[in-house]
Design an enzyme around this catalytic site. Structure first.
Site: not given
Length: 482
Positions: A217-218
């Site tokens: 993810g981020s």
């Protein structure tokens, strides 16, 4: 001599030669392999009949051998077994060994080359042979803080010393007690093994180093930002940051978290995009940079490189040949990007260490039974991930994430913490994984940490990295700084 007798004599001679060659082959050529064969009961008794060296954390043995009155002679015992299970591993009569018990087996059982002189001394003096002491890099207070903060949630925590690569904490949950597999009663060991393997929570899986790798993810946006800066992007330049990014070659779009706008103007700086974790800005950045630049930067941080710490760690990976829309998704840590928590901690550690990536390790030293150091780990550079200038810019950007962005829950009064949140979609109907990675103090880093909580932990679909994982990282950092 008539012909039949001559033939019979020839056969007898050939048979004797075959017998002699066969016995010579077994006794001299294959003897080492036969002795080492785990099915050899005599080898098993011999190994268990020697005092196996302890595995030490913070000066205290967390795995050691005690004498018992049975055919094996010594019993392996574990102090705080579940807390250190994925570090020590198990040592079993039935299922052999794992983790440090496996990776450092020759040192622990005393047969390592580095202990040759010790073995000669034991032979001459008639002293009982003993295994070596394996001293780990784990700091008990940091390990305990990680364990407590993760609680009953599935996931992992890895903490590193960014300047050396020493692993300060390694926690994987759920865990298990290695003592259950160290029993000398085969029926009990088999029952425990079957129960552990039948458990859907997979307590034997080392989520910190291996297991089913996670989409980051981020937190991967740190890598994308690093690639942009290393390829000449001015950190003050404005990036497109629409509400949705139109992906090429498809009718699909890439939205921001919650469908929100990143900026009222539709543009923002790289620092602001990282601070609030803007998907569309980083998706466009991925398209502009291209997959090769992203992959090169990921590999500079340690992706695709085999690691042994000395336990084997699975290589993290960036997609081989993503198309344009897949590249945009990869830039925000989705699509087929896969990581271990160790790898994510290495990303933060490299940024913290002025861009230099140190090789992670969990064994500080090996000592003989009389406490003489026979082997010691020297910190080793894996390479330069980013320039010092890029590392400094990334540090300030990550400080912004904690001070005024998505990572506020990691704030510590009086300490500048540099961090990055992540909320990773799993590709199925399960809740997203919650991530946080950080290092502190930002101006003189002493610890880098990565936290993953599977499927949002206690918050499920409502979870974000900032809400679930950041407080865990804060607790770990506080323990290190105290």
């Amino acid at each position: 001599m008539n012909t039949p007798l001559r033939r019979l004599a020839s056969v007898v001679v050939v048979m004797f030669l075959t017998l002699m060659l066969g016995s010579t082959w077994v006794q001299f050529v294959t003897a080492p392999d036969l002795n080492a064969d785990e099915r050899n009961v005599r080898t098993l008794y011999r190994e268990f009949g020697t005092p196996r060296g302890p595995i030490v954390v913070g000066g205290e043995a967390v795995a050691s051998s005690v004498p018992v009155d049975d055919v094996f002679g010594y019993q392996r015992v574990y102090t705080n077994g579940p807390l250190y299970a994925h570090l020590t591993g198990y040592y079993s009569v039935v299922y052999r060994r794992s983790e440090l018990e496996s990776a450092m087996n020759t040192e622990l059982n005393g047969s390592a080359d580095s202990l040759f002189l010790r073995r000669i001394q034991d032979l001459v003096t008639g002293r009982q042979p003993q295994g070596a002491i394996v001293e780990t890099t784990i700091v008990p207070a940091i390990q305990q803080a990680a364990w407590d903060a993760l609680g009953d949630q599935r996931g992992a925590v890895v903490a590193l010393d960014p300047t050396t690569g020493a692993i300060l904490a390694l926690v994987s949950k759920p865990s298990y007690d290695p003592a259950a597999l160290a029993s000398h009663t085969q029926a009990d060991v088999t029952a425990a093994w079957e129960a552990l393997n039948a458990d859907e929570a997979e307590p034997l899986m080392n989520r910190a180093l291996r297991g089913d790798l996670y989409p980051p993810g981020s937190v991967f946006k740190v890598v994308t930002a690093a690639a942009a800066l290393e390829n000449g992007l001015d950190p003050a330049a404005q990036l497109p940051a629409p509400v949705e990014l139109d992906l090429p070659l498809t009718t699909r779009t890439l939205p921001n978290f919650g469908g929100a706008a990143c900026s009222p103007t539709g543009t923002q700086t790289l620092a602001d995009a990282l601070r609030i974790s803007c998907n569309t800005a980083f998706g466009q950045l991925g398209l502009d940079l291209g997959a090769d630049a992203l992959r090169d930067q990921a590999e500079a941080f340690g992706f695709s490189q085999p690691l042994a710490v000395p336990m084997r760690a699975t290589e993290s990976s960036f997609p081989a040949e993503p198309d344009a829309p897949s590249t945009a998704l990869s830039a925000i840590g989705q699509y087929e990007v896969r990581v271990t928590p160790l790898q994510v901690a290495m990303i933060s550690a490299a940024v913290a260490n002025d861009g230099v990536l140190m090789r992670p390790y969990s064994v500080a030293a090996v000592r003989s039974a009389d406490l003489e150091v026979v082997d010691e780990t020297d910190p080793e550079e894996m390479g330069r991930a980013v320039s010092p200038e890029t590392a400094q810019i990334l540090t300030e950007m990550m400080v912004g994430v904690v001070e005024s962005g998505s990572g506020r829950a990691a704030q510590i009064p009086g300490v500048r913490v540099a961090g990055k949140t992540g909320t990773a979609q799993t590709g199925n109907e399960d809740a997203p994984h919650a991530w946080f990675t950080a290092f502190a103090p930002a101006d003189a880093p002493r610890i880098a940490v990565a936290v993953v909580v599977e499927n949002g932990g206690s918050l499920g679909n409502e979870a974000t990295g900032g809400a679930v994982a950041a407080p865990i990282a804060r607790a770990v950092i506080q323990a290190a700084l105290q």
